[in-house]
Motif scaffolding. Structure first.
Motif, PDB file in Angstrom:
ATOM      1  N   ARG A 271       0.837  -1.205   0.000  1.00 18.59           N
ATOM      2  CA  ARG A 271       0.000   0.000   0.000  1.00 18.59           C
ATOM      3  C   ARG A 271       0.868   1.250   0.000  1.00 18.59           C
ATOM      4  NH1 ARG A 271      -2.463  -1.135   4.317  1.00 18.59           N
ATOM      5  NH2 ARG A 271      -3.966  -2.512   3.309  1.00 18.59           N
ATOM      6  N   GLU A 275       1.243   4.199  -2.912  1.00 26.90           N
ATOM      7  CA  GLU A 275       1.014   5.606  -2.554  1.00 26.90           C
ATOM      8  C   GLU A 275       2.203   6.467  -2.927  1.00 26.90           C
ATOM      9  OE1 GLU A 275       0.087   5.487   1.576  1.00 26.90           O
ATOM     10  OE2 GLU A 275      -2.002   4.841   1.268  1.00 26.90           O
ATOM     11  N   ARG A 278       2.451   8.143  -6.365  1.00 24.76           N
ATOM     12  CA  ARG A 278       1.699   9.385  -6.604  1.00 24.76           C
ATOM     13  C   ARG A 278       1.054   9.396  -7.987  1.00 24.76           C
ATOM     14  NH1 ARG A 278       2.443  12.678  -2.460  1.00 24.76           N
ATOM     15  NH2 ARG A 278       4.326  12.516  -1.183  1.00 24.76           N
ATOM     16  N   ARG A 284      -2.981   3.457 -10.735  1.00 22.80           N
ATOM     17  CA  ARG A 284      -2.599   2.542  -9.657  1.00 22.80           C
ATOM     18  C   ARG A 284      -3.410   1.243  -9.735  1.00 22.80           C
ATOM     19  NH1 ARG A 284      -3.152   6.936  -5.928  1.00 22.80           N
ATOM     20  NH2 ARG A 284      -4.655   5.714  -4.721  1.00 22.80           N
ATOM     21  N   GLY A 341      -5.172  -0.100  -3.895  1.00 19.67           N
ATOM     22  CA  GLY A 341      -6.370   0.577  -3.413  1.00 19.67           C
ATOM     23  C   GLY A 341      -7.652   0.038  -3.993  1.00 19.67           C
TER      24      GLY A 341
END
Length: 445
Positions: A271, A275, A278, A284, A341
């Motif tokens: 995770r 992140e 970006r 993602r 995500g």
């Protein structure tokens, strides 16, 4: 003419609810939410299976068989394509919310809505998340169906509570919806109720648990009435292990606690990695799906939530060499999907990791001459329960869920101490559960 009449009738109905004894009202609403939650789960499952069959040729959710029948290049591209569409949907929805901010923003997460909120869920955002989950799961993403199923059941109960008015304890109703969704998804009514008790009870009074139990039992009964089997993973009755093997299996909980903590740290790591990229949300999601697609070129079994793999380990466990490779690839796929995500559950993937872990421990004990080949299924059952306990920090729920899912009711006295030990070890190594809830502060997210 009809609208004012409907408003008057609704006001009268709400006033009548306010005069009903709170305990009886909770039970009646729990029963109603249980039925509605089961119907929500059945609707999600029917829509998902219909989409998978129409687009991929998968029957009754058997994604692995569909992946095996595909040309390799298509197998690699389907997961990122589905994840990309899901990411675009959620990105577009987020943009709309920024353009039209609401003064009454509510949570789209049922755990957050109960633990730190008033039970009011953002119905539109929640339904968008359910649809995105359908797209990710239906295109082979390595997450569970139960995330979208339970969320949809909770959304249904939250919507019902808002219609019925302020006389209703909305947090209790959403808790009933979550229990109903889990009970219907896993055919485990007791575990559905205990899930709420162990994971949400820090903000839910024990006296209200009766309504949650009624909701879970009604959801299970409705699912069986709709034609779903009563036991999710039927297993032939296992022979009772001798005292030495019982000690060995219970002791497996200690190792499971370490493995569970490492599994959660891996999910945290992936995770954080996504992140740090970006990248926009759709990118993602697509990258996570691409990892699954590429891994499936080696092993198509990395597709999906792992349910078919669980069934295989509970019937005829694979040779440990092949299973070790599959477990490694599956853990990579789950990390890529959840780390990106993408919405979905982690219950079923965790159960698969646990079953595989148990079979590998069984192979080790056979090599050491302290257990036999016949103990493989026993260790798979113990592995499922202990890994689930280690990741959720809910030992009673994990024990009850696995014995309900497999029909091995006599296993509960063995599973409970093993799951307690797994939880204690895991909590020391990784204080937060897979839900982000800490061991002490149940309000933390």
């Amino acid at each position: 003419m009809l609208r004012p009449l409907a408003r008057r009738l609704l006001r009268g109905f709400r006033a009548g609810l306010g005069r009903v004894d709170a305990a009886w009202l909770g039970l009646l609403l729990g029963a109603l939410v249980g039925v509605l939650g089961a119907l929500a789960v059945a609707g999600f499952r029917a829509l998902l299976f219909g989409m998978e069959q129409a687009l991929l040729g998968a029957r009754e959710g058997h994604l692995v068989a569909a992946a095996q029948a595909m040309p390799p290049e298509l197998r690699a591209l389907v997961p990122p394509a589905g994840a990309l569409i899901a990411g675009l949907l959620l990105w577009w929805a987020a943009q709309r919310r920024r353009e039209r901010p609401s003064a009454h923003a509510h949570s789209g997460d049922y755990i957050e809505a109960v633990a730190i909120g008033d039970g009011r869920l953002d119905l539109r955002a929640g339904l968008q998340k359910v649809l995105a989950s359908l797209l990710v799961v239906g295109s082979g993403g390595a997450v569970g169906r139960e995330g979208g199923m339970v969320l949809l059941a909770a959304l249904t109960s939250s919507g019902l509570g808002r219609v019925l008015g302020s006389a209703i304890d909305l947090r209790l109703l959403v808790s009933c919806g979550a229990a109903a969704g889990l009970a219907a998804a896993y055919h485990a009514p007791l575990a559905g109720a205990i899930f709420v008790a162990e994971i949400l009870l820090g903000s839910l009074a024990l006296s209200q648990l009766g309504a949650v139990v009624v909701a879970a039992v009604m959801a299970y009964g409705t699912s069986v009435a709709l034609g779903y089997r009563s036991i999710l993973f039927p297993v032939a009755e296992l022979a009772a292990p001798d005292a030495a093997r019982v000690v060995l299996m219970v002791g497996t909980g200690l190792l499971a606690g370490v493995v569970g903590a490492l599994f959660m740290r891996w999910l945290d790591l992936t995770r954080g990695g996504f992140e740090r990229l970006r990248a926009p949300l759709p990118v993602r999601f697509a990258l996570g799906g691409l990892v699954v697609g590429l891994l499936s070129l080696w092993h198509p079994e990395v597709w999906g939530n792992g349910e078919s793999g669980i069934e295989r380990q509970l019937v005829a466990p694979q040779p440990w060499q092949a299973l070790a490779v599959l477990l490694l690839l599956k853990v990579l796929a789950v990390g890529a999907t959840t780390g990106s995500g993408a919405p979905g559950g982690v219950f079923t993937p965790t159960l698969f990791v646990g079953a595989a872990f148990g079979v590998l421990v069984s192979a080790l004990t056979q090599a050491l001459g302290v257990a036999g080949a016949a103990d493989g299924v026993w260790f798979a059952v113990v592995g499922m329960a202990t890994l689930l306990a280690a990741t959720t920090h809910a030992p009673v729920m994990a024990s009850v869920m696995v014995f309900e899912m497999t029909g091995q009711y006599a296993a509960l006295p063995l599973l409970l101490p093993a799951c307690v030990m797994a939880t204690l070890v895991s909590r020391r190594l990784h204080p937060a559960s897979v839900y982000g809830l800490g061991a002490v502060d149940t309000r933390r997210r």
